[in-house]
Design a protein around this motif. Structure first.
Motif, short mmCIF file in Angstrom:
data_model
loop_
_atom_site.label_atom_id
_atom_site.label_comp_id
_atom_site.label_asym_id
_atom_site.label_seq_id
_atom_site.Cartn_x
_atom_site.Cartn_y
_atom_site.Cartn_z
N LYS A 57 0.84 -1.20 0.00
CA LYS A 57 0.00 0.00 0.00
C LYS A 57 0.88 1.25 0.00
CE LYS A 57 -2.81 2.79 3.04
NZ LYS A 57 -3.49 2.91 4.33
N LYS A 58 1.85 1.30 0.89
CA LYS A 58 2.69 2.50 0.98
C LYS A 58 3.56 2.66 -0.26
CE LYS A 58 2.42 3.28 5.86
NZ LYS A 58 3.07 3.57 7.12
N LEU A 59 3.98 1.56 -0.86
CA LEU A 59 4.76 1.64 -2.09
C LEU A 59 3.87 2.13 -3.24
CD1 LEU A 59 7.54 1.34 -3.34
CD2 LEU A 59 7.00 -1.08 -3.79
N ALA A 60 2.62 1.71 -3.26
CA ALA A 60 1.68 2.19 -4.28
C ALA A 60 1.49 3.70 -4.15
CB ALA A 60 0.34 1.46 -4.17
N ILE A 61 1.29 4.17 -2.94
CA ILE A 61 1.11 5.61 -2.71
C ILE A 61 2.38 6.37 -3.06
CG2 ILE A 61 0.74 7.36 -0.90
CD1 ILE A 61 -1.11 5.21 0.45
N TYR A 62 3.52 5.83 -2.67
CA TYR A 62 4.82 6.42 -3.02
C TYR A 62 4.94 6.55 -4.53
CZ TYR A 62 9.99 6.38 -3.51
OH TYR A 62 11.29 6.65 -3.85
N GLY A 63 4.59 5.50 -5.26
CA GLY A 63 4.66 5.52 -6.72
C GLY A 63 3.68 6.49 -7.33
N LEU A 64 2.45 6.53 -6.83
CA LEU A 64 1.46 7.48 -7.35
C LEU A 64 1.93 8.92 -7.13
CD1 LEU A 64 -1.79 5.66 -6.20
CD2 LEU A 64 -1.10 6.10 -8.58
N ASN A 65 2.52 9.18 -5.98
CA ASN A 65 3.03 10.53 -5.71
C ASN A 65 4.20 10.88 -6.63
OD1 ASN A 65 1.16 11.28 -3.73
ND2 ASN A 65 2.33 10.28 -2.12
N MET A 66 5.08 9.90 -6.86
CA MET A 66 6.19 10.12 -7.80
C MET A 66 5.65 10.42 -9.20
SD MET A 66 9.10 7.21 -7.06
CE MET A 66 10.00 7.61 -8.56
N LEU A 67 4.69 9.61 -9.64
CA LEU A 67 4.11 9.79 -10.97
C LEU A 67 3.45 11.16 -11.06
CD1 LEU A 67 3.33 8.82 -13.79
CD2 LEU A 67 1.38 7.61 -12.74
N TYR A 68 2.69 11.54 -10.05
CA TYR A 68 2.05 12.86 -10.06
C TYR A 68 3.10 13.97 -10.17
CZ TYR A 68 0.04 17.19 -8.52
OH TYR A 68 -0.30 18.53 -8.46
N ASP A 69 4.14 13.89 -9.36
CA ASP A 69 5.18 14.93 -9.39
C ASP A 69 5.79 15.07 -10.78
OD1 ASP A 69 4.75 15.43 -6.69
OD2 ASP A 69 6.51 14.29 -6.02
N GLU A 70 6.05 13.94 -11.43
CA GLU A 70 6.68 14.00 -12.76
C GLU A 70 5.69 14.50 -13.81
OE1 GLU A 70 9.19 10.69 -13.76
OE2 GLU A 70 9.95 10.57 -11.70
N LEU A 71 4.41 14.11 -13.70
CA LEU A 71 3.41 14.62 -14.64
C LEU A 71 3.20 16.12 -14.44
CD1 LEU A 71 0.71 11.78 -14.49
CD2 LEU A 71 2.46 12.16 -16.26
N ALA A 72 3.14 16.55 -13.19
CA ALA A 72 2.95 17.98 -12.91
C ALA A 72 4.11 18.79 -13.46
CB ALA A 72 2.80 18.20 -11.40
N GLN A 73 5.32 18.27 -13.29
CA GLN A 73 6.50 18.96 -13.83
C GLN A 73 6.42 19.05 -15.35
OE1 GLN A 73 8.82 20.36 -11.80
NE2 GLN A 73 9.80 21.22 -13.60
N ALA A 74 5.94 17.99 -15.99
CA ALA A 74 5.82 17.97 -17.46
C ALA A 74 4.78 18.96 -17.96
CB ALA A 74 5.49 16.56 -17.94
N ALA A 75 3.80 19.29 -17.11
CA ALA A 75 2.72 20.19 -17.52
C ALA A 75 3.06 21.67 -17.32
CB ALA A 75 1.44 19.85 -16.76
N ILE A 76 4.15 21.95 -16.63
CA ILE A 76 4.50 23.35 -16.34
C ILE A 76 4.90 24.06 -17.63
CG2 ILE A 76 6.21 24.84 -15.20
CD1 ILE A 76 6.22 22.86 -12.89
N GLY A 77 4.30 25.21 -17.84
CA GLY A 77 4.67 26.08 -18.96
C GLY A 77 4.10 25.68 -20.31
N VAL A 78 3.25 24.66 -20.34
CA VAL A 78 2.63 24.26 -21.61
C VAL A 78 1.13 24.12 -21.39
CG1 VAL A 78 4.64 23.13 -22.63
CG2 VAL A 78 3.15 21.82 -21.12
N SER A 79 0.39 24.18 -22.47
CA SER A 79 -1.06 24.01 -22.37
C SER A 79 -1.58 23.35 -23.64
CB SER A 79 -1.75 25.36 -22.14
OG SER A 79 -1.51 26.22 -23.23
N GLY A 80 -2.84 22.97 -23.60
CA GLY A 80 -3.49 22.41 -24.76
C GLY A 80 -2.80 21.16 -25.26
N THR A 81 -2.62 21.10 -26.57
CA THR A 81 -2.00 19.94 -27.22
C THR A 81 -0.61 19.67 -26.66
OG1 THR A 81 -3.23 20.36 -29.24
CG2 THR A 81 -1.24 19.03 -29.45
N ASP A 82 0.18 20.71 -26.46
CA ASP A 82 1.53 20.52 -25.94
C ASP A 82 1.52 19.90 -24.54
OD1 ASP A 82 2.65 21.54 -28.26
OD2 ASP A 82 2.81 23.59 -27.45
N ALA A 83 0.58 20.33 -23.71
CA ALA A 83 0.49 19.79 -22.36
C ALA A 83 0.07 18.33 -22.38
CB ALA A 83 -0.49 20.60 -21.52
N LEU A 84 -0.92 18.00 -23.21
CA LEU A 84 -1.38 16.62 -23.29
C LEU A 84 -0.27 15.71 -23.81
CD1 LEU A 84 -3.69 14.72 -22.75
CD2 LEU A 84 -4.57 15.22 -25.03
#
Length: 191
Positions: A57-84
């Motif tokens: 359970k804790k490893l799943a949450i750890y992984g979901l948080n890691m994935l979120y952080d990396e996706l959020a970083q990828a979304a910074i400064g872009v929008s629309g098609t570029d963000a997707l």
């Protein structure tokens, strides 16, 4: 090779568990193997986990948080098609770099657990925000997030299992599929 004791901070334990998962697969993430890697006795881990299900359970949450952080970083400064495109490539990239941790995000012993749900909800919320550029709201936005996740998970899973044997560039394939999904989202009024 056993690692030296790490002071048993939860974040350090989860990092080692994630390394084990990435290197050997989730089936090798056991309390015994983790304790050996940390150079401690397995009972010491019960201060942090309620057995193997608690570790998963804790490893799943750890992984979901890691994935979120990396996706959020990828979304910074872009929008629309570029963000997707950016978050889609990052999602697949995460599964490539962290195959075991990615697997852990799918293996929470109780997916309905509040903590697991909260970690996953952050990713859904981010995806909904990215998809706002396509003027999707309410249930339609959730349907689109489900579709996006299905495409990205399917692509990642097939790639991890060697399902793409042709000599075509996988990143090109991913971009073509995501662009096709975007065309469908832009034409959503037709369904």
């Amino acid at each position: 090779m056993a690692r030296p004791k790490v002071g048993l901070e939860l974040s350090a334990i989860l990092e080692v568990a994630g390394d084990l998962a990435d290197q050997y697969g989730m089936q090798e993430v056991t309390l015994a193997n983790l304790a050996k890697e940390l150079n401690i006795r397995p009972p010491s881990l019960y201060n942090h986990f309620d057995g193997l299900p608690g570790l998963r359970k804790k490893l799943a949450i750890y992984g979901l948080n890691m994935l979120y952080d990396e996706l959020a970083q990828a979304a910074i400064g872009v929008s629309g098609t570029d963000a997707l495109l950016s978050i889609s490539k990052e999602y697949v990239g995460f599964a490539r770099r962290h195959p075991g941790i990615y697997e852990a995000t799918l293996m929470a012993p109780e997916p309905e657990d509040v903590d697991v749900q909260q970690a996953g909800a952050k990713i859904v919320d981010l995806s909904v925000r990215v998809l706002q550029a396509f003027h999707l709201e309410g249930d339609l936005a959730i349907h689109a997030v489900r579709g996006l996740r299905s495409v990205l998970h399917g692509f990642s899973s097939l790639e991890q299992r060697g399902g793409f044997k042709m000599s075509l560039d996988l990143d090109d394939s991913l971009e073509i599929v995501i662009r096709a999904l975007m065309v469908g989202l832009e034409q959503r009024g037709n369904f």
